[in-house]
Design a protein around this motif. Structure first.
Motif, PDB file in Angstrom:
ATOM      1  N   MET A 121       0.822  -1.211   0.000  1.00 47.75           N
ATOM      2  CA  MET A 121       0.000   0.000   0.000  1.00 47.75           C
ATOM      3  C   MET A 121       0.853   1.257   0.000  1.00 47.75           C
ATOM      4  N   SER A 122       2.049   1.197   0.558  1.00 49.94           N
ATOM      5  CA  SER A 122       2.909   2.380   0.570  1.00 49.94           C
ATOM      6  C   SER A 122       3.250   2.826  -0.844  1.00 49.94           C
ATOM      7  N   GLU A 123       3.523   1.884  -1.729  1.00 43.73           N
ATOM      8  CA  GLU A 123       3.858   2.236  -3.111  1.00 43.73           C
ATOM      9  C   GLU A 123       2.631   2.744  -3.856  1.00 43.73           C
ATOM     10  N   ILE A 124       1.468   2.191  -3.554  1.00 45.75           N
ATOM     11  CA  ILE A 124       0.229   2.651  -4.195  1.00 45.75           C
ATOM     12  C   ILE A 124      -0.084   4.083  -3.768  1.00 45.75           C
ATOM     13  N   ILE A 125       0.010   4.353  -2.468  1.00 43.49           N
ATOM     14  CA  ILE A 125      -0.293   5.695  -1.968  1.00 43.49           C
ATOM     15  C   ILE A 125       0.757   6.690  -2.450  1.00 43.49           C
ATOM     16  N   ARG A 126       2.008   6.297  -2.455  1.00 38.76           N
ATOM     17  CA  ARG A 126       3.064   7.193  -2.939  1.00 38.76           C
ATOM     18  C   ARG A 126       2.823   7.571  -4.399  1.00 38.76           C
ATOM     19  N   ALA A 127       2.463   6.582  -5.228  1.00 42.47           N
ATOM     20  CA  ALA A 127       2.190   6.870  -6.632  1.00 42.47           C
ATOM     21  C   ALA A 127       0.994   7.803  -6.784  1.00 42.47           C
ATOM     22  N   GLY A 128      -0.029   7.624  -5.935  1.00 40.61           N
ATOM     23  CA  GLY A 128      -1.193   8.505  -6.000  1.00 40.61           C
ATOM     24  C   GLY A 128      -0.852   9.926  -5.610  1.00 40.61           C
ATOM     25  N   ILE A 129      -0.052  10.094  -4.550  1.00 39.86           N
ATOM     26  CA  ILE A 129       0.328  11.445  -4.108  1.00 39.86           C
ATOM     27  C   ILE A 129       1.172  12.140  -5.173  1.00 39.86           C
ATOM     28  N   GLN A 158      -7.360  14.525  -4.199  1.00 45.16           N
ATOM     29  CA  GLN A 158      -7.120  14.382  -5.640  1.00 45.16           C
ATOM     30  C   GLN A 158      -6.375  13.089  -5.962  1.00 45.16           C
ATOM     31  N   ALA A 159      -5.561  12.638  -5.018  1.00 37.49           N
ATOM     32  CA  ALA A 159      -4.809  11.407  -5.249  1.00 37.49           C
ATOM     33  C   ALA A 159      -5.691  10.164  -5.165  1.00 37.49           C
ATOM     34  N   MET A 160      -6.863  10.295  -4.560  1.00 34.44           N
ATOM     35  CA  MET A 160      -7.701   9.119  -4.332  1.00 34.44           C
ATOM     36  C   MET A 160      -8.146   8.454  -5.626  1.00 34.44           C
ATOM     37  N   ARG A 161      -8.334   9.232  -6.688  1.00 37.81           N
ATOM     38  CA  ARG A 161      -8.778   8.614  -7.947  1.00 37.81           C
ATOM     39  C   ARG A 161      -7.702   7.725  -8.547  1.00 37.81           C
ATOM     40  N   VAL A 162      -6.446   7.940  -8.164  1.00 39.32           N
ATOM     41  CA  VAL A 162      -5.361   7.065  -8.599  1.00 39.32           C
ATOM     42  C   VAL A 162      -5.153   5.936  -7.590  1.00 39.32           C
ATOM     43  N   ILE A 163      -5.407   6.215  -6.319  1.00 37.99           N
ATOM     44  CA  ILE A 163      -5.169   5.228  -5.270  1.00 37.99           C
ATOM     45  C   ILE A 163      -6.255   4.156  -5.234  1.00 37.99           C
ATOM     46  N   ASN A 169      -8.083  -3.671  -5.880  1.00 44.31           N
ATOM     47  CA  ASN A 169      -7.473  -4.953  -6.245  1.00 44.31           C
ATOM     48  C   ASN A 169      -6.772  -5.581  -5.050  1.00 44.31           C
ATOM     49  N   GLN A 170      -6.139  -4.758  -4.223  1.00 43.70           N
ATOM     50  CA  GLN A 170      -5.463  -5.274  -3.031  1.00 43.70           C
ATOM     51  C   GLN A 170      -6.461  -5.843  -2.024  1.00 43.70           C
ATOM     52  N   VAL A 171      -7.629  -5.213  -1.905  1.00 42.82           N
ATOM     53  CA  VAL A 171      -8.652  -5.739  -0.993  1.00 42.82           C
ATOM     54  C   VAL A 171      -9.112  -7.120  -1.447  1.00 42.82           C
ATOM     55  N   ILE A 223     -18.057  -4.773  -7.259  1.00 46.90           N
ATOM     56  CA  ILE A 223     -19.134  -3.804  -7.506  1.00 46.90           C
ATOM     57  C   ILE A 223     -18.911  -2.553  -6.654  1.00 46.90           C
ATOM     58  N   GLY A 224     -18.554  -2.762  -5.381  1.00 47.10           N
ATOM     59  CA  GLY A 224     -18.271  -1.613  -4.519  1.00 47.10           C
ATOM     60  C   GLY A 224     -17.104  -0.789  -5.024  1.00 47.10           C
ATOM     61  N   GLN A 225     -16.058  -1.460  -5.501  1.00 47.71           N
ATOM     62  CA  GLN A 225     -14.903  -0.752  -6.052  1.00 47.71           C
ATOM     63  C   GLN A 225     -15.306   0.104  -7.245  1.00 47.71           C
ATOM     64  N   HIS A 226     -16.178  -0.426  -8.088  1.00 49.18           N
ATOM     65  CA  HIS A 226     -16.599   0.311  -9.283  1.00 49.18           C
ATOM     66  C   HIS A 226     -17.263   1.635  -8.905  1.00 49.18           C
ATOM     67  N   TYR A 227     -18.175   1.593  -7.932  1.00 47.68           N
ATOM     68  CA  TYR A 227     -18.891   2.820  -7.562  1.00 47.68           C
ATOM     69  C   TYR A 227     -17.994   3.787  -6.802  1.00 47.68           C
ATOM     70  N   ILE A 228     -17.036   3.284  -6.030  1.00 51.51           N
ATOM     71  CA  ILE A 228     -16.091   4.185  -5.356  1.00 51.51           C
ATOM     72  C   ILE A 228     -15.203   4.880  -6.389  1.00 51.51           C
ATOM     73  N   GLU A 229     -14.797   4.145  -7.421  1.00 51.09           N
ATOM     74  CA  GLU A 229     -14.008   4.754  -8.501  1.00 51.09           C
ATOM     75  C   GLU A 229     -14.794   5.859  -9.185  1.00 51.09           C
ATOM     76  N   ARG A 230     -16.055   5.616  -9.461  1.00 50.61           N
ATOM     77  CA  ARG A 230     -16.885   6.633 -10.118  1.00 50.61           C
ATOM     78  C   ARG A 230     -17.021   7.871  -9.232  1.00 50.61           C
ATOM     79  N   TYR A 231     -17.103   7.664  -7.924  1.00 50.73           N
ATOM     80  CA  TYR A 231     -17.251   8.804  -7.008  1.00 50.73           C
ATOM     81  C   TYR A 231     -16.013   9.695  -7.045  1.00 50.73           C
ATOM     82  N   TYR A 232     -14.833   9.092  -6.984  1.00 48.15           N
ATOM     83  CA  TYR A 232     -13.600   9.882  -6.941  1.00 48.15           C
ATOM     84  C   TYR A 232     -13.164  10.367  -8.320  1.00 48.15           C
TER      85      TYR A 232
END
Length: 268
Positions: A121-129, A158-163, A169-171, A223-232
């Motif tokens: 997760m550190s690499e995912i969050i770093r890439a998003g930031i 703003q980084a959340m749409r990348v994170i 996928n990690q979940v 399905i939950g991931q899809h709607y969270i992606e659309r939100y961000y």
């Protein structure tokens, strides 16, 4: 294939308890992994060489060793550290606890899953930031915001749409990865069906029960991931994929013939 056995054990109370424990392990491990990942990501993007080296060392260690080995390590921690003490370094200890009492099977499973997940997760969050334009932080500084407030109010949202996409996928990967804790005798979904088929010798039907539950849970998470992606993704140039209902309506609209009347030129 004994489908009657599959139907008999699909909603068995012991199997349902295993499903609940699988979800609990997934949630705890992901929360711990996200917290550790956020701290490590901030350490990696800081200007301190010491923090950079510490974060890189953590990631190197936990990404470079198999998760199964880490689970066994924590489970057998008492074999070389019999007691855990709290006190002054190289001085007297105020509290001493038996390691087997503190590091139970459940604690070992949570530590193994959570600490390992934190490295990814550190690499995912770093890439998003780092995907957020540097001008955003500069504009926040020009408005008098502190770096901490700018990170919390400007950069991270703003980084959340990348994170979010890789985190989803990690979940899902973590949900399936909880099956590894069966090695330390945790009664999650896989271990539960293993105990049952060791007694009934219905190996394949019970494994099918486990597969059905894993498929159901991963489908719900997807399905939950899809709607969270659309939100961000709102307000961004990158748009989230359409839902199946939207795709179906577009397909119907493309295939429906359109005619116009010759007299009025209106759509019929």
């Amino acid at each position: 294939m004994r489908w009657d056995v599959v139907g008999e054990y699909l909603f068995n109370p012991k199997v349902l308890d295993g499903v609940v424990l699988t979800l609990v392990l997934t949630a705890v491990a992901m929360i711990l992994g996200c917290l550790i990942g956020l701290i490590l990501a901030l350490m990696k993007i800081s200007s301190s060489l010491l923090l950079n080296v510490a974060a890189d060392g953590y990631i190197w260690l936990f990404r470079g060793t198999p998760l199964l080995v880490q689970l066994l390590f924590w489970y057998n921690l008492a074999s070389f550290i019999p007691t855990l003490s709290i006190g002054i370094p190289f001085g007297p200890s105020f509290v001493e606890l038996d390691t087997n009492t503190v590091i139970t099977s459940m604690v070992a499973a949570m530590l193994g899953l959570g600490l390992n997940e934190g490295a990814y997760m550190s690499e995912i969050i770093r890439a998003g930031i780092q995907s957020v334009d540097q001008g955003q932080a500069e504009a926040a500084a020009a408005l008098g915001m502190s770096r901490r407030r700018a990170m919390r109010r400007i950069v991270l949202p703003q980084a959340m749409r990348v994170i979010v996409p890789p985190t989803g996928n990690q979940v899902i990967s973590m949900l399936k990865g909880t099956s590894l804790v069966s090695i330390v005798a945790i009664s999650e979904l896989l271990y539960t069906v293993q105990v049952i088929y060791a007694r009934t010798f219905e190996t394949i039907p019970l494994l099918v029960v486990a597969c059905i539950w894993y498929l159901f849970l991963t489908s719900v998470l997807s399905i939950g991931q899809h709607y969270i992606e659309r939100y961000y993704a709102r307000g961004a140039t990158r748009t989230a994929p359409d839902t199946y209902a939207t795709k179906f309506r577009k397909l119907i609209a493309r295939t429906t013939p359109v005619t116009f009347t010759a007299k009025e030129g209106t759509r019929a």
